[in-house]
Design a protein around this motif. Structure first.
Motif, PDB file in Angstrom:
ATOM      1  N   LYS A  71       0.984  -1.375  -0.020  1.00  0.00           N
ATOM      2  CA  LYS A  71      -0.076  -0.106  -0.057  1.00  0.00           C
ATOM      3  C   LYS A  71       0.940   1.185   0.077  1.00  0.00           C
ATOM      4  N   HIS A  72       1.838   1.297  -0.937  1.00  0.00           N
ATOM      5  CA  HIS A  72       2.883   2.312  -0.924  1.00  0.00           C
ATOM      6  C   HIS A  72       2.933   2.691  -2.460  1.00  0.00           C
ATOM      7  N   LEU A  73       3.071   4.290  -2.588  1.00  0.00           N
ATOM      8  CA  LEU A  73       3.258   4.596  -3.986  1.00  0.00           C
ATOM      9  C   LEU A  73       4.305   5.601  -3.666  1.00  0.00           C
ATOM     10  N   SER A  74       5.253   5.853  -4.937  1.00  0.00           N
ATOM     11  CA  SER A  74       6.385   6.782  -4.632  1.00  0.00           C
ATOM     12  C   SER A  74       6.275   7.609  -6.214  1.00  0.00           C
ATOM     13  N   LEU A  75       6.807   8.621  -6.061  1.00  0.00           N
ATOM     14  CA  LEU A  75       7.092   9.619  -7.346  1.00  0.00           C
ATOM     15  C   LEU A  75       8.549   9.775  -7.241  1.00  0.00           C
ATOM     16  N   HIS A  76       9.175   9.373  -8.771  1.00  0.00           N
ATOM     17  CA  HIS A  76      10.757   9.888  -8.981  1.00  0.00           C
ATOM     18  C   HIS A  76      10.801  10.794  -9.952  1.00  0.00           C
ATOM     19  N   ILE A  77      11.432  11.962  -9.612  1.00  0.00           N
ATOM     20  CA  ILE A  77      11.797  12.953 -10.439  1.00  0.00           C
ATOM     21  C   ILE A  77      13.316  12.799 -10.876  1.00  0.00           C
ATOM     22  N   VAL A  78      13.437  12.560 -12.120  1.00  0.00           N
ATOM     23  CA  VAL A  78      15.180  12.333 -12.695  1.00  0.00           C
ATOM     24  C   VAL A  78      15.223  13.165 -13.982  1.00  0.00           C
ATOM     25  N   PRO A  79      16.133  14.110 -14.157  1.00  0.00           N
ATOM     26  CA  PRO A  79      16.805  14.593 -13.039  1.00  0.00           C
ATOM     27  C   PRO A  79      15.902  15.791 -12.418  1.00  0.00           C
ATOM     28  N   SER A  80      16.373  16.085 -11.146  1.00  0.00           N
ATOM     29  CA  SER A  80      15.322  17.196 -10.611  1.00  0.00           C
ATOM     30  C   SER A  80      15.973  18.532 -11.024  1.00  0.00           C
ATOM     31  N   GLN A  81      15.184  19.658 -11.090  1.00  0.00           N
ATOM     32  CA  GLN A  81      15.417  20.611 -11.675  1.00  0.00           C
ATOM     33  C   GLN A  81      14.731  21.809 -10.648  1.00  0.00           C
ATOM     34  N   PRO A  82      15.476  22.916 -10.354  1.00  0.00           N
ATOM     35  CA  PRO A  82      15.057  24.029  -9.470  1.00  0.00           C
ATOM     36  C   PRO A  82      13.504  24.346  -9.740  1.00  0.00           C
ATOM     37  N   GLY A  83      12.945  24.357 -10.837  1.00  0.00           N
ATOM     38  CA  GLY A  83      11.558  24.791 -11.144  1.00  0.00           C
ATOM     39  C   GLY A  83      10.653  23.500 -10.500  1.00  0.00           C
ATOM     40  N   ASP A  84      11.202  22.385 -10.184  1.00  0.00           N
ATOM     41  CA  ASP A  84      10.269  21.133  -9.413  1.00  0.00           C
ATOM     42  C   ASP A  84      10.014  21.621  -8.114  1.00  0.00           C
ATOM     43  N   SER A  85      10.640  22.658  -7.665  1.00  0.00           N
ATOM     44  CA  SER A  85      10.550  22.946  -6.005  1.00  0.00           C
ATOM     45  C   SER A  85       9.220  23.474  -5.858  1.00  0.00           C
ATOM     46  N   ALA A  86       8.343  22.656  -5.157  1.00  0.00           N
ATOM     47  CA  ALA A  86       6.953  22.660  -4.932  1.00  0.00           C
ATOM     48  C   ALA A  86       6.680  21.881  -3.808  1.00  0.00           C
ATOM     49  N   VAL A  87       5.146  22.107  -3.540  1.00  0.00           N
ATOM     50  CA  VAL A  87       4.665  20.955  -2.751  1.00  0.00           C
ATOM     51  C   VAL A  87       3.937  19.911  -3.430  1.00  0.00           C
ATOM     52  N   GLY A 108      -2.912  13.432   0.601  1.00  0.00           N
ATOM     53  CA  GLY A 108      -2.181  13.374   1.763  1.00  0.00           C
ATOM     54  C   GLY A 108      -1.745  14.786   2.140  1.00  0.00           C
ATOM     55  N   GLN A 109      -1.013  15.002   3.340  1.00  0.00           N
ATOM     56  CA  GLN A 109      -0.699  15.968   3.619  1.00  0.00           C
ATOM     57  C   GLN A 109       0.494  16.993   2.996  1.00  0.00           C
ATOM     58  N   GLY A 110       1.064  16.507   2.053  1.00  0.00           N
ATOM     59  CA  GLY A 110       2.056  17.109   1.188  1.00  0.00           C
ATOM     60  C   GLY A 110       3.515  16.936   1.579  1.00  0.00           C
ATOM     61  N   THR A 111       4.274  17.024   0.681  1.00  0.00           N
ATOM     62  CA  THR A 111       5.803  17.002   0.797  1.00  0.00           C
ATOM     63  C   THR A 111       6.285  18.419   0.268  1.00  0.00           C
ATOM     64  N   ILE A 112       7.301  19.029   0.906  1.00  0.00           N
ATOM     65  CA  ILE A 112       7.802  20.402   0.368  1.00  0.00           C
ATOM     66  C   ILE A 112       9.287  19.981  -0.418  1.00  0.00           C
ATOM     67  N   LEU A 113       9.231  19.938  -1.740  1.00  0.00           N
ATOM     68  CA  LEU A 113      10.568  19.515  -2.323  1.00  0.00           C
ATOM     69  C   LEU A 113      11.419  20.998  -2.474  1.00  0.00           C
ATOM     70  N   THR A 114      12.460  20.791  -2.136  1.00  0.00           N
ATOM     71  CA  THR A 114      13.176  21.896  -2.683  1.00  0.00           C
ATOM     72  C   THR A 114      14.525  21.472  -3.309  1.00  0.00           C
ATOM     73  N   VAL A 115      14.873  21.978  -4.658  1.00  0.00           N
ATOM     74  CA  VAL A 115      15.660  21.559  -5.478  1.00  0.00           C
ATOM     75  C   VAL A 115      16.834  22.704  -5.533  1.00  0.00           C
ATOM     76  N   HIS A 116      18.027  22.518  -5.152  1.00  0.00           N
ATOM     77  CA  HIS A 116      19.144  23.449  -5.007  1.00  0.00           C
ATOM     78  C   HIS A 116      19.727  23.507  -6.351  1.00  0.00           C
ATOM     79  N   PRO A 117      20.228  24.596  -6.796  1.00  0.00           N
ATOM     80  CA  PRO A 117      21.004  24.585  -8.068  1.00  0.00           C
ATOM     81  C   PRO A 117      22.347  24.229  -7.864  1.00  0.00           C
TER      82      PRO A 117
END
Lengths: 117, 118
Positions: A71-87, A108-117
């Motif tokens: 009962k698990h799902l995941s989202l993979h972002i490859v490669p991550s970009q600064p514009g992906d920074s969001a909840v 869900g309650q959300g995850t804050i993603l921060t992608v650093h340059p």
């Protein structure tokens, strides 16, 4: 009773690396799973989805994996970009088998993603 | 294709006052949803309309919240009287009636109305 949990409130990743966002759900009746992205002062934007008959769905840099037994799902972002920074929110729905609950999304309650340059 | 429109974008009121939010869904979308999103949480469904009929309002605090969707197009959500705990972003979303395998369960959201109750 939280039916959908995103246990990581935040995630920080370097540009170009992989971002992995996780989501757990409790009810096996959920049949369809979605990921949304939300920028500040905007509404959530649909990103990618997966049906329970699949275990993987890919769209460009975004891939969603579903493990029904866990009962698990995941989202993979490859490669991550600064514009992906969001909840990022995962959402689940029982689908057409849910009676009057078909189409109803539980978030869900959300995850804050921060992608650093 | 125009997206979901909402107004106002921001509203500040005092407790016990009333407030109304407006939503115009994507053209042709039969299903309309109102969500409440409290800071740090995911959106929570308040009410779901199919055309101009209510499908699910089990999470709507009916003693103070009301919603209508006359003519099956745009919708209003009202709070009367407001409480401090009503401070949140109110999101409107719409979806088509095209489900798998022809489509998915995607809902399309407007920008939301940020309500502050003081």
């Amino acid at each position: 009773d939280q039916q959908v949990k995103q246990n990581s409130p935040s995630l920080s990743v370097q540009e170009g690396r992989i971002s992995i966002l996780n989501c757990d759900y409790t009810n096996s009746m959920f049949d369809y799973f979605l990921w949304y992205k939300k920028y500040p002062a905007e509404g959530p934007t649909f990103l990618i989805s997966i049906s329970s008959i699949k275990d993987k769905n890919e769209d460009g840099r975004f891939t969603v994996f579903l493990n029904k037994s866990a009962k698990h799902l995941s989202l993979h972002i490859v490669p991550s970009q600064p514009g992906d920074s969001a909840v990022y929110f995962c959402a689940v729905t029982p689908g057409l088998g849910g009676g009057t609950s078909y189409g109803k999304l539980t978030f869900g309650q959300g995850t804050i993603l921060t992608v650093h340059p | 294709e125009a997206g979901v429109a909402q107004s106002p974008r921001y509203k500040i009121i005092e407790k016990r006052q009333s407030v109304a939010f407006w939503c115009n869904p994507i053209s042709g979308h039969a299903t309309l949803y109102w969500y409440q999103q409290i800071l740090g949480q995911g959106p929570k469904l308040l009410i779901q309309f199919q055309n101009n009929g209510v499908v699910d309002d089990s999470q709507l605090p009916k003693d103070r919240f009301s919603a209508e969707r006359l003519k099956g197009v745009d919708s209003t959500l009202k709070i009367q009287p407001a409480k401090l705990e009503d401070s949140a972003v109110y999101l409107c979303a719409s979806s088509s009636n095209t489900f798998p395998p022809l489509g998915g369960y995607e809902q399309y959201f407007g920008p939301g109305t940020r309500l502050t109750v003081t």
